[in-house]
Design a protein around this motif. Structure first.
Motif, PDB file in Angstrom:
ATOM      1  N   THR A  65       0.683  -1.211  -0.298  1.00  0.00           N
ATOM      2  CA  THR A  65       0.623   0.260  -0.237  1.00  0.00           C
ATOM      3  C   THR A  65       0.475   1.440  -0.626  1.00  0.00           C
ATOM      4  OG1 THR A  65      -1.688  -1.215   1.572  1.00  0.00           O
ATOM      5  CG2 THR A  65      -1.581   1.375   1.094  1.00  0.00           C
ATOM      6  N   VAL A  66       1.905   1.624   1.009  1.00  0.00           N
ATOM      7  CA  VAL A  66       2.647   2.577   0.878  1.00  0.00           C
ATOM      8  C   VAL A  66       3.419   2.974  -0.229  1.00  0.00           C
ATOM      9  CG1 VAL A  66       4.328   3.599   2.327  1.00  0.00           C
ATOM     10  CG2 VAL A  66       2.929   2.648   3.416  1.00  0.00           C
ATOM     11  N   VAL A  67       3.986   1.480  -0.948  1.00  0.00           N
ATOM     12  CA  VAL A  67       5.225   1.780  -1.967  1.00  0.00           C
ATOM     13  C   VAL A  67       4.074   2.712  -3.672  1.00  0.00           C
ATOM     14  CG1 VAL A  67       5.129   0.869  -3.958  1.00  0.00           C
ATOM     15  CG2 VAL A  67       6.514   0.508  -1.757  1.00  0.00           C
ATOM     16  N   VAL A  68       2.570   1.463  -3.568  1.00  0.00           N
ATOM     17  CA  VAL A  68       1.664   1.905  -4.297  1.00  0.00           C
ATOM     18  C   VAL A  68       1.324   3.652  -4.749  1.00  0.00           C
ATOM     19  CG1 VAL A  68      -0.456   1.428  -5.467  1.00  0.00           C
ATOM     20  CG2 VAL A  68       0.756  -0.333  -5.020  1.00  0.00           C
ATOM     21  N   VAL A  69       0.561   3.955  -2.606  1.00  0.00           N
ATOM     22  CA  VAL A  69       0.217   4.824  -3.400  1.00  0.00           C
ATOM     23  C   VAL A  69       1.818   6.165  -3.154  1.00  0.00           C
ATOM     24  CG1 VAL A  69      -0.313   6.951  -1.214  1.00  0.00           C
ATOM     25  CG2 VAL A  69      -1.844   4.667  -1.390  1.00  0.00           C
ATOM     26  N   GLY A  70       2.675   5.864  -2.922  1.00  0.00           N
ATOM     27  CA  GLY A  70       4.399   6.100  -2.986  1.00  0.00           C
ATOM     28  C   GLY A  70       4.443   6.579  -4.534  1.00  0.00           C
ATOM     29  N   LEU A  71       4.056   5.853  -5.089  1.00  0.00           N
ATOM     30  CA  LEU A  71       4.045   5.787  -6.860  1.00  0.00           C
ATOM     31  C   LEU A  71       3.696   6.699  -6.542  1.00  0.00           C
ATOM     32  CD1 LEU A  71       5.708   2.658  -7.318  1.00  0.00           C
ATOM     33  CD2 LEU A  71       6.660   4.180  -7.572  1.00  0.00           C
ATOM     34  N   MET A  72       2.321   7.146  -7.033  1.00  0.00           N
ATOM     35  CA  MET A  72       1.098   7.644  -7.458  1.00  0.00           C
ATOM     36  C   MET A  72       1.358   9.026  -6.663  1.00  0.00           C
ATOM     37  SD  MET A  72      -2.998   7.470  -6.731  1.00  0.00           S
ATOM     38  CE  MET A  72      -2.699   7.528  -5.117  1.00  0.00           C
ATOM     39  N   VAL A  73       1.944   9.278  -5.547  1.00  0.00           N
ATOM     40  CA  VAL A  73       2.063  10.946  -5.082  1.00  0.00           C
ATOM     41  C   VAL A  73       3.765  11.229  -6.578  1.00  0.00           C
ATOM     42  CG1 VAL A  73       3.355  12.020  -3.108  1.00  0.00           C
ATOM     43  CG2 VAL A  73       0.850  10.447  -2.912  1.00  0.00           C
ATOM     44  N   GLY A  74       3.495  10.406  -6.211  1.00  0.00           N
ATOM     45  CA  GLY A  74       5.001  11.076  -6.997  1.00  0.00           C
ATOM     46  C   GLY A  74       4.739  11.150  -8.346  1.00  0.00           C
ATOM     47  N   VAL A  75       4.232  10.663  -9.071  1.00  0.00           N
ATOM     48  CA  VAL A  75       3.854  10.759 -10.397  1.00  0.00           C
ATOM     49  C   VAL A  75       2.900  11.392 -10.535  1.00  0.00           C
ATOM     50  CG1 VAL A  75       1.530  10.061 -12.617  1.00  0.00           C
ATOM     51  CG2 VAL A  75       3.953   8.420 -10.957  1.00  0.00           C
ATOM     52  N   GLU A  76       2.109  11.906  -9.742  1.00  0.00           N
ATOM     53  CA  GLU A  76       0.860  13.264  -9.637  1.00  0.00           C
ATOM     54  C   GLU A  76       1.713  14.864  -8.973  1.00  0.00           C
ATOM     55  OE1 GLU A  76      -1.549  13.381 -11.442  1.00  0.00           O
ATOM     56  OE2 GLU A  76      -3.143  11.973 -10.816  1.00  0.00           O
ATOM     57  N   PHE A  77       2.408  14.671  -8.107  1.00  0.00           N
ATOM     58  CA  PHE A  77       3.735  15.646  -7.501  1.00  0.00           C
ATOM     59  C   PHE A  77       4.014  15.953  -9.250  1.00  0.00           C
ATOM     60  CE2 PHE A  77       7.462  17.453  -6.310  1.00  0.00           C
ATOM     61  CZ  PHE A  77       6.657  18.474  -5.642  1.00  0.00           C
ATOM     62  N   ALA A  78       5.672  15.206  -9.897  1.00  0.00           N
ATOM     63  CA  ALA A  78       6.062  15.336 -10.676  1.00  0.00           C
ATOM     64  C   ALA A  78       5.014  16.221 -12.085  1.00  0.00           C
ATOM     65  CB  ALA A  78       6.012  13.819 -11.185  1.00  0.00           C
ATOM     66  N   VAL A  79       3.177  16.051 -12.116  1.00  0.00           N
ATOM     67  CA  VAL A  79       2.477  16.228 -13.060  1.00  0.00           C
ATOM     68  C   VAL A  79       2.400  18.135 -12.640  1.00  0.00           C
ATOM     69  CG1 VAL A  79       0.673  16.596 -13.850  1.00  0.00           C
ATOM     70  CG2 VAL A  79       1.782  14.985 -14.149  1.00  0.00           C
ATOM     71  N   ALA A  80       2.237  18.240 -11.187  1.00  0.00           N
ATOM     72  CA  ALA A  80       1.849  19.208 -10.560  1.00  0.00           C
ATOM     73  C   ALA A  80       3.000  20.578 -10.449  1.00  0.00           C
ATOM     74  CB  ALA A  80       1.285  18.877  -9.274  1.00  0.00           C
ATOM     75  N   VAL A  81       3.936  19.833 -10.306  1.00  0.00           N
ATOM     76  CA  VAL A  81       5.180  20.568  -9.936  1.00  0.00           C
ATOM     77  C   VAL A  81       6.732  20.924 -11.324  1.00  0.00           C
ATOM     78  CG1 VAL A  81       7.431  21.229  -8.324  1.00  0.00           C
ATOM     79  CG2 VAL A  81       5.734  19.942  -7.627  1.00  0.00           C
ATOM     80  N   PHE A  82       6.502  19.444 -12.019  1.00  0.00           N
ATOM     81  CA  PHE A  82       7.732  19.824 -12.734  1.00  0.00           C
ATOM     82  C   PHE A  82       6.303  19.672 -14.478  1.00  0.00           C
ATOM     83  CE2 PHE A  82       9.604  17.697  -9.500  1.00  0.00           C
ATOM     84  CZ  PHE A  82      10.779  19.018  -9.265  1.00  0.00           C
ATOM     85  N   VAL A  83       5.994  18.408 -14.684  1.00  0.00           N
ATOM     86  CA  VAL A  83       5.334  18.208 -16.206  1.00  0.00           C
ATOM     87  C   VAL A  83       4.662  20.072 -16.514  1.00  0.00           C
ATOM     88  CG1 VAL A  83       4.430  17.191 -17.849  1.00  0.00           C
ATOM     89  CG2 VAL A  83       5.294  15.906 -16.154  1.00  0.00           C
ATOM     90  N   ASN A  84       4.216  19.787 -15.802  1.00  0.00           N
ATOM     91  CA  ASN A  84       2.652  21.000 -16.778  1.00  0.00           C
ATOM     92  C   ASN A  84       3.437  22.055 -17.012  1.00  0.00           C
ATOM     93  OD1 ASN A  84       1.150  19.158 -17.191  1.00  0.00           O
ATOM     94  ND2 ASN A  84      -0.186  19.504 -15.431  1.00  0.00           N
ATOM     95  N   PRO A  85       4.487  22.424 -15.967  1.00  0.00           N
ATOM     96  CA  PRO A  85       5.310  24.416 -15.721  1.00  0.00           C
ATOM     97  C   PRO A  85       5.676  24.187 -17.062  1.00  0.00           C
ATOM     98  CG  PRO A  85       4.606  23.443 -13.529  1.00  0.00           C
ATOM     99  CD  PRO A  85       4.267  22.347 -14.402  1.00  0.00           C
ATOM    100  N   ILE A  86       6.446  22.928 -16.905  1.00  0.00           N
ATOM    101  CA  ILE A  86       6.833  22.755 -18.765  1.00  0.00           C
ATOM    102  C   ILE A  86       6.996  22.788 -19.633  1.00  0.00           C
ATOM    103  CG2 ILE A  86       9.177  21.633 -19.740  1.00  0.00           C
ATOM    104  CD1 ILE A  86      10.295  20.613 -16.988  1.00  0.00           C
ATOM    105  N   LEU A  87       5.741  22.189 -20.068  1.00  0.00           N
ATOM    106  CA  LEU A  87       4.444  21.969 -21.279  1.00  0.00           C
ATOM    107  C   LEU A  87       3.790  23.534 -21.481  1.00  0.00           C
ATOM    108  CD1 LEU A  87       2.806  18.836 -20.302  1.00  0.00           C
ATOM    109  CD2 LEU A  87       4.849  19.295 -22.338  1.00  0.00           C
ATOM    110  N   ASP A  88       3.256  24.011 -20.454  1.00  0.00           N
ATOM    111  CA  ASP A  88       3.055  25.182 -20.716  1.00  0.00           C
ATOM    112  C   ASP A  88       4.080  26.254 -20.684  1.00  0.00           C
ATOM    113  OD1 ASP A  88       1.046  24.477 -19.676  1.00  0.00           O
ATOM    114  OD2 ASP A  88       1.194  25.624 -17.119  1.00  0.00           O
ATOM    115  N   ARG A  89       5.096  26.638 -20.511  1.00  0.00           N
ATOM    116  CA  ARG A  89       6.315  27.009 -21.156  1.00  0.00           C
ATOM    117  C   ARG A  89       6.736  27.327 -23.190  1.00  0.00           C
ATOM    118  NH1 ARG A  89       8.376  26.429 -16.215  1.00  0.00           N
ATOM    119  NH2 ARG A  89      10.027  25.013 -17.059  1.00  0.00           N
ATOM    120  N   LEU A  90       6.223  26.096 -23.300  1.00  0.00           N
ATOM    121  CA  LEU A  90       6.987  25.785 -24.529  1.00  0.00           C
ATOM    122  C   LEU A  90       6.320  26.901 -25.563  1.00  0.00           C
ATOM    123  CD1 LEU A  90       6.420  22.027 -24.733  1.00  0.00           C
ATOM    124  CD2 LEU A  90       8.380  22.950 -24.604  1.00  0.00           C
TER     125      LEU A  90
END
Length: 155
Positions: free
Chosen positions: A9-34
């Motif tokens: 449970t901790v691993v599955v939820v932790g990986l999900m948090v990592g993906v969602e955090f990366a989308v929020a903090v890195f991926v979408n801001p990078i895409l918005d600057r294209l």
């Protein structure tokens, strides 16, 4: 068995948090600057791909948290065990909140974004993705808190 469930449970939820955090903090801001609104097609593709995967991940996380909570609640004799059971139950409840938020707030916007292309975006597309981003930040906060409760309960 319960220990294995807790770790999974901790691993599955932790990986999900990592993906969602990366989308929020890195991926979408990078895409918005294209340049030339190049992020529109990338966001649209991301909405399609993650829109197919994330529902299973979120629901699976809720199920894992609920099962762990149920098993832990039955062992809630000692005060430390009872505290752990409460943490797991609270974490599972937060995951339910994240699913409800997703269905009510994020999925309707995501479904529209998934249909966009560079040639066909609504005039208010930046406001729509901005709204999605704001809701997503809140959802990330909710799942980070759920993950934290699970991790503390595990130790």
């Amino acid at each position: 068995m319960q220990d294995v469930l807790a770790v999974v449970t901790v691993v599955v939820v932790g990986l999900m948090v990592g993906v969602e955090f990366a989308v929020a903090v890195f991926v979408n801001p990078i895409l918005d600057r294209l340049p030339n609104d190049g992020g529109v097609e990338a966001r649209s593709d991301g909405a399609r791909v993650l829109g197919r995967v994330m529902p299973f991940w979120y629901i699976g996380s809720v199920v894992l948290g609920a099962v762990w909570s149920t098993l832990t609640w039955g062992d809630a004799g000692a005060s430390l065990v009872a505290a752990g059971a409460s943490l797991v139950a609270a974490g599972a409840a937060l995951l339910v909140v994240s699913v409800v938020m997703s269905i009510l707030l994020l999925v309707p916007i995501n479904s529209r974004v998934a249909t966009w292309s560079q040639e066909g975006v609504p005039a208010d597309w930046k406001q729509q993705v901005g709204r999605w981003d704001r809701f997503h930040y809140v959802r990330v906060g909710v799942i980070v808190l759920a993950f934290t409760l699970f991790a503390v309960a595990l130790v």
